[in-house]
Structures are given as C-alpha cells and as structure tokens.
Design a protein around this motif. Sequence first.
Motif: not given
Length: 106
Positions: A9, A77-79, A83
């Motif tokens: 992603r 986390s990927n978030t 970010q």
Amino acid sequence: MVDQNLPLRLVDLLPDLGHEAVHVKALEMTTAPDPSIWRYAVADDAIVVSEDGDFLAFERHPGAGARLLLIHAGNVSNTALFQRPLDIWPPVVNRFRAGDRLVELR
C-alpha cells in the motif's frame, strides 16, 4: 522502489505525493538479494525506500548511483507508517533534490 519489507500500500501513497513508485513484488524481486535490488535501482535512477539498514552499505560505497530513503519505523501500524512520510515529505524531497543520497526518517 519500495522494498519487500514495506507494505504494498505504500506504493499507492507515493504517487499521491507526486512520485512514481513500484514495489519489488511487482518487479518479481521479492526474494531478490539486496545487491540485486540496489543494482536495479541504480539502473533505473530510483530511490530505494526501505526499513532494511543493510542498504546503508551500498549507499555509502563511492559511486553507488542510487539513493536511499531509510525508514526507521519499528513495530508500528500501517496507518502510522503511512502518516510519517505525509508529515514531513517536503523536506525529504528537498534533501534529495539538494543532492543527498541518504535520507533517514525516524
């Protein structure tokens, strides 16, 4: 060129920031050794985006050719991972444009 240790992603995020991106998986290089990935990046005038500190050995070699964006994210986390570049992307781009071959995100 996004290394295998980072999520697919991330490739979607970089075009939103104005840059082409390809994951090593799309190049069928997921099991390729780091030197092969580096040589591909050199030939393509690409920036390797990785969490793998082993790439530092290639970047520090005289005449290395490619550039390295080394992300020191740890276990996040990927978030949170996605970010971080958004928060500081303009300075990262400016450093590469100024000729830096290594930019580290901490």
